[in-house]
Structure formats: C-alpha cells, structure tokens
Design a protein around this motif. Structure first.
Motif, PDB file in Angstrom:
ATOM      1  N   PHE A   1      -1.095   6.052  11.676  1.00  0.00           N
ATOM      2  CA  PHE A   1      -0.947   7.605  11.249  1.00  0.00           C
ATOM      3  C   PHE A   1      -0.150   8.078  10.186  1.00  0.00           C
ATOM      4  CE2 PHE A   1      -1.878   7.980  16.105  1.00  0.00           C
ATOM      5  CZ  PHE A   1      -2.961   8.618  16.011  1.00  0.00           C
ATOM      6  N   VAL A   2      -0.641   8.954   9.368  1.00  0.00           N
ATOM      7  CA  VAL A   2       0.141   9.252   8.294  1.00  0.00           C
ATOM      8  C   VAL A   2       0.213  10.872   8.090  1.00  0.00           C
ATOM      9  CG1 VAL A   2      -0.077   9.476   5.502  1.00  0.00           C
ATOM     10  CG2 VAL A   2      -0.576   7.195   6.858  1.00  0.00           C
ATOM     11  N   HIS A   3       1.487  11.334   7.782  1.00  0.00           N
ATOM     12  CA  HIS A   3       1.393  12.798   7.787  1.00  0.00           C
ATOM     13  C   HIS A   3       1.944  13.122   6.465  1.00  0.00           C
ATOM     14  CE1 HIS A   3       2.590  16.949   9.258  1.00  0.00           C
ATOM     15  NE2 HIS A   3       3.701  16.631   8.497  1.00  0.00           N
ATOM     16  N   ASP A   4       1.242  14.508   5.913  1.00  0.00           N
ATOM     17  CA  ASP A   4       1.439  14.964   4.575  1.00  0.00           C
ATOM     18  C   ASP A   4       2.402  16.123   5.025  1.00  0.00           C
ATOM     19  OD1 ASP A   4       1.489  16.546   2.349  1.00  0.00           O
ATOM     20  OD2 ASP A   4      -0.646  15.822   1.759  1.00  0.00           O
TER      21      ASP A   4
ATOM     22  N   HIS B   1       0.829  -1.278  -0.179  1.00  0.00           N
ATOM     23  CA  HIS B   1      -0.114   0.092  -0.033  1.00  0.00           C
ATOM     24  C   HIS B   1       0.912   1.196  -0.092  1.00  0.00           C
ATOM     25  CE1 HIS B   1      -3.543   2.448   0.773  1.00  0.00           C
ATOM     26  NE2 HIS B   1      -2.645   3.121   1.646  1.00  0.00           N
ATOM     27  N   GLU B   2       0.866   2.054  -1.032  1.00  0.00           N
ATOM     28  CA  GLU B   2       1.749   3.289  -1.054  1.00  0.00           C
ATOM     29  C   GLU B   2       1.012   4.467  -0.609  1.00  0.00           C
ATOM     30  OE1 GLU B   2       4.762   2.968  -2.185  1.00  0.00           O
ATOM     31  OE2 GLU B   2       4.843   1.141  -3.486  1.00  0.00           O
ATOM     32  N   PHE B   3       1.641   5.158   0.089  1.00  0.00           N
ATOM     33  CA  PHE B   3       1.261   6.393   0.757  1.00  0.00           C
ATOM     34  C   PHE B   3       1.188   7.399  -0.551  1.00  0.00           C
ATOM     35  CE2 PHE B   3       2.520   4.979   5.060  1.00  0.00           C
ATOM     36  CZ  PHE B   3       1.357   4.302   5.273  1.00  0.00           C
ATOM     37  N   ALA B   4       0.434   8.539  -0.388  1.00  0.00           N
ATOM     38  CA  ALA B   4       0.481   9.561  -1.698  1.00  0.00           C
ATOM     39  C   ALA B   4       1.732  10.274  -1.393  1.00  0.00           C
ATOM     40  CB  ALA B   4      -0.742  10.470  -1.271  1.00  0.00           C
ATOM     41  N   HIS B   5       2.162  10.697  -2.651  1.00  0.00           N
ATOM     42  CA  HIS B   5       3.353  11.662  -2.814  1.00  0.00           C
ATOM     43  C   HIS B   5       3.763  12.371  -1.159  1.00  0.00           C
ATOM     44  CE1 HIS B   5       7.026  13.207  -4.516  1.00  0.00           C
ATOM     45  NE2 HIS B   5       6.469  14.480  -4.501  1.00  0.00           N
ATOM     46  N   GLY B   6       4.825  12.518  -0.820  1.00  0.00           N
ATOM     47  CA  GLY B   6       4.957  13.256   0.155  1.00  0.00           C
ATOM     48  C   GLY B   6       4.360  12.983   1.639  1.00  0.00           C
ATOM     49  N   CYS B   7       3.612  11.836   1.481  1.00  0.00           N
ATOM     50  CA  CYS B   7       3.156  11.438   2.798  1.00  0.00           C
ATOM     51  C   CYS B   7       3.830  10.065   3.527  1.00  0.00           C
ATOM     52  CB  CYS B   7       1.611  10.958   2.543  1.00  0.00           C
ATOM     53  SG  CYS B   7       0.687  12.213   1.997  1.00  0.00           S
ATOM     54  N   TYR B   8       3.888  10.285   4.672  1.00  0.00           N
ATOM     55  CA  TYR B   8       4.699   9.109   5.341  1.00  0.00           C
ATOM     56  C   TYR B   8       3.848   8.743   6.601  1.00  0.00           C
ATOM     57  CZ  TYR B   8       8.382  10.862   2.658  1.00  0.00           C
ATOM     58  OH  TYR B   8       9.210  11.305   1.402  1.00  0.00           O
ATOM     59  N   GLY B   9       4.164   7.442   6.916  1.00  0.00           N
ATOM     60  CA  GLY B   9       3.226   6.812   7.809  1.00  0.00           C
ATOM     61  C   GLY B   9       4.153   6.126   8.920  1.00  0.00           C
ATOM     62  N   GLY B  10       3.589   5.365   9.628  1.00  0.00           N
ATOM     63  CA  GLY B  10       4.120   4.696  10.882  1.00  0.00           C
ATOM     64  C   GLY B  10       4.079   3.084  10.918  1.00  0.00           C
TER      65      GLY B  10
END
Length: 464
Positions: free
Chosen positions: A413-416, A383-392
């Motif tokens: 949690f995911v941060h943009d 599962h790829e997060f959106a560009h510039g988004c990082y999760g845990g």
C-alpha cells in the motif's frame, strides 16, 4: 485523558479509520498481470476508541486490509480483528486498556494486557492467522476477513506466539516461539504441515528479553538474545521495565530444528537490536543470517543517552561457523531500511534477492521507496515512490510457474500525503526501478501499518 491532538501516531495517515467497507471492481491505473491471482492482506494498528493516556503505535487494535486480485480486476475490504479485548471495548463503548507507555493495569478486571492481533499474518495448513506476540493467534476467514476466534492448536498452545513464525517451503512445517517476562523466558515450538503442534520446549535465557523475530534454515533454528531486556527491579527504582543495556553482548542461539536447550549453541557478538530478519541459510559449516541491525533502540522509552544513529536499521550479515565457533558480522548496505522480505518459497534456503522498505528522512517510520538487494554482488536497486508518497512493507507475490527467484511482483500500500488517498501498487520484481505495472485505487484511506501476506488463488480455494 488522551493525547490525540499531539500524538503523531493518532494523526495524518497514522490515524485510524473506523468504517469497515467492502468494494468491488476497483479502478486500476495500468494493468494487473493476468497471472497475478490471489489476495494481499495487511495487518496494522487501528484503535477502536480514543486511547487511555499515552498512545504508542504498537497499541492499536488490529485491522486487516485486503485486496483480492483475479482476472485483471480487484476488490477491497477492511475488517477489525475481533479479539476478546475488541469485543469488551466495543460493548463498553470506550477504551478499557491503556497502552505500552502506561504502567501495567493490575486492577483491570479484564486483565492487564489486551491481545490486539495487530502485527502480522501467516498462512499455514489452510488457515490465515492474525498475530500479536503477546498472546494467541486469531484465525481469520478468507476472503471476507471475518474473525473465527483464538487459535490454540486444540488447547496445546502453552506460550505466547511470535508475530513472525517461519514456514519451511520444502516440508510445510512451521516454527514459532513465545517470550515472557517470567521463566521460562523463551519457549520454542514446531507445527507439522498438517497443523498439529508437535513440540514445545523451553530455551534457557539469563533474563527476559524482547525477541521480536528469529530465523530458520533447512536444519536449524536461530534465536536472538539481544540486550533489550525486561527487569522488574528497574521499575522499583523508578526506571523503565524494558531498556536497552548497551553493556550486554548480543547472543545468537543455534539449535537443531527438533532440538532443545540441551543442544543449543550460543554465539556472542557486539550489542545491537534486530526487529526483523530477512532470511537465514546454511553454507557448508556456516549458518548465515541476514537481518536489519540497529546499534541500539529506544523503542518504548526515550533514552537521550543512546549512541548517535542508534535507531537506524541497516542490512547486515552474520556468519556462524559451527566447526570453529567463530562469528563474522558485516554490513551489507548503508542505506537505512526495514521490513525485509524474501520470496517465501526460499525461506531457510540460500537466496540471491531480498527486499526492504527504504526509510525516509523523518522522525516517523515512513518509507519513501523499496529496495531490491542482489546479495550475489552486493548491489541494490531502488523503487522511489512519488514525492509526498509513502508505502509499507513489500510482500513478494510469485508468478504462477515462476522460473527464477525474483519472477513475480512486489505488492504494498502507498499513501499520498497531499491528496490523502491510498492505493495498492504492483511492481515487477525483475524491474523494480520502473513505474508500477498497476496501481489499484482504494476507496478509503489505508493507514500506515505493519506486516502483510500474499495468499495465492490455490491457497484461497483450499482455505479452512
């Protein structure tokens, strides 16, 4: 002197948030599953005050971020774990302890070490515990995340308490260990399903090592004597107390669950370091361990002589043959990944599926996606997060009345980075490549952190 301006772990989404809030009825994009009911809580470092000297990501005070989900709606709250060290620094109005990158504070009147309770969480015997491997757990009241205080099993706790205890889903027992710089270097404990500390026994090691995790099976406990060692003699030579010794083998000790040092069996393998295990189980006369393996590590010192690709974790499997004494080691996937998790109902049991954070190409510990491993065929999905988004770390939340091992959701949690906003994502574990089924918008930034836990609605009702 502080290093806020240049330290990446004090800037961007690693920077702390100091406001504790409670917010009801959060905005949801998509739809929260009607049968997803409980609370996701994640721990992580969040320094209360500007640090003394150099700051390492492991140093920050523990802060809990919780999202409660019920009837398709969600609420959010965050609270510091109010440790004794946190209270002292709160009263003082500044940092009192330096961090892991600084020399020990032998003259600190409050002691040389602060238990930050910042690393992980475990739910056991009706109680949520916030953990840091250097000291005692802290009991946390749910759902309001208030700290009740240190939890010492009625004074029976005589060792440190790992950040990664294991709970047997079949009988409810919990196993934990504590490591030390001085003998006994390792102590092993078993807690009953009712929360009574049943035994603590020393396990002999040749010297102190940083042992962050371990594993259990139905009948055994597996310890990892890896060559990230503590050596006071190095300090006298002006070298770091903790170093990775590339010439020392890795040793894996397998002991019966209620055993002790007299019946532990050790298996030697190539030098490596393991922060986190995925799971372990028994297969005939073999004990199988699955974990994220690194060739070596410079986690607390910058050793430029380390082998290339050293600090890159990948999923590996070890098979320990209890009849022949032989060991087999195999890489399962070459994609860098960490923070492995399973459906907690399968801890210590044979599994088909595992989950981990996909490491981004960065000098920082950032995850740009989630990996689902199918261990039955060696395949994986991402599962790829959106560009510039990082999760845990992705925590598995099982569906009520689940019919299969992967019947549930992955929650993280995911941060943009572009909008500096955070959200909780809920991903169908049986369809991980699809878009999240729900995105819960969090009203303030959630800094990158460590480990989390899913507490079901039934467990919340029965919490102490």
């Amino acid at each position: 002197m502080t290093t806020t301006a240049i330290n990446p772990y004090l800037n961007g989404n690693f920077a702390p948030v100091r406001e504790e809030i409670t917010t009801n009825t959060l905005k949801v994009i998509g739809e929260l599953p009607p049968d997803l009911s409980g609370m996701f809580v994640r721990n992580g470092p969040n320094p209360q005050w500007p640090p003394i000297g150099q700051y390492h990501w492991f140093d920050g005070d523990g802060m809990l971020h919780g999202v409660r989900i019920s009837n398709g709606q969600a609420t959010y709250s965050n609270r510091y774990v109010r440790t004794q060290g946190w209270k002292i620094e709160q009263a003082t109005g500044k940092a009192v302890w330096s961090g892991l990158l600084e020399p020990p504070q032998m003259d600190n009147p409050h002691g040389g070490y602060k238990n930050t309770a910042n690393t992980a969480l475990v739910w056991h015997a009706g109680q949520m515990l916030a953990l840091n491997e250097g000291g005692a757990p802290h009991a946390i009241k749910l759902p309001d995340l208030q700290t009740k205080g240190e939890y010492t099993y009625n004074g029976k706790l005589v060792s440190a308490f790992t950040a990664h205890p294991k709970v047997d889903p079949n009988n409810g027992e919990m196993m934990f260990f504590g490591y030390s710089f001085t003998p006994p270097y390792l102590q092993y404990s078993v807690v009953s399903a009712a929360g009574e500390l049943l035994q603590t026994v020393p396990i002999d090691l040749p010297m102190g090592v940083m042992m962050h995790d371990f594993a259990i099976t139905e009948n055994y406990t597996i310890f990892m004597d890896l060559p990230l060692t503590f050596n006071p003699e190095r300090v006298q030579r002006g070298e770091p107390m903790m170093m990775f010794e590339r010439d020392r083998p890795s040793r894996f000790g397998i002991v019966p669950r209620y055993g002790d040092n007299s019946n532990i069996r050790w298996f030697e393998s190539s030098p490596c370091y393991i922060f986190h295990t995925l799971n372990a189980y028994e297969d005939g006369n073999e004990v199988v361990l699955i974990a994220c393996r690194m060739k070596s590590t410079n986690v607390l010192n910058d050793d430029s002589s380390l082998v290339p690709d050293a600090d890159i974790p990948r999923l590996y499997c070890w098979r320990f043959n209890l009849s022949t004494g032989k060991i087999r080691e195999e890489m399962l996937d070459d994609v860098p990944a960490e923070f492995p998790r399973v459906n907690e109902n399968y801890v210590g049991q044979p599994i088909r599926y595992g989950y981990a954070g996909k490491l981004a190409k960065s000098s920082l510990p950032l995850f740009d996606g989630l990996i689902k491993y199918d261990l039955s065929n060696g395949k994986s999905q991402t599962h790829e997060f959106a560009h510039g988004c990082y999760g845990g770390e992705a925590v598995f939340a099982p569906r009520l009345d689940a019919t299969s091992e992967d019947d549930g959701w992955l929650v993280t949690f995911v941060h943009d980075e572009s909008t500096t906003t955070s959200e909780l994502v809920v991903i169908n574990a049986q369809d991980v490549t699809a878009e999240p089924v729900a995105r819960v918008l969090i009203p303030q930034r959630v800094p990158y952190g460590f480990h989390g836990s899913w507490v079901s609605e039934e467990q919340l009702r029965n919490s102490l």
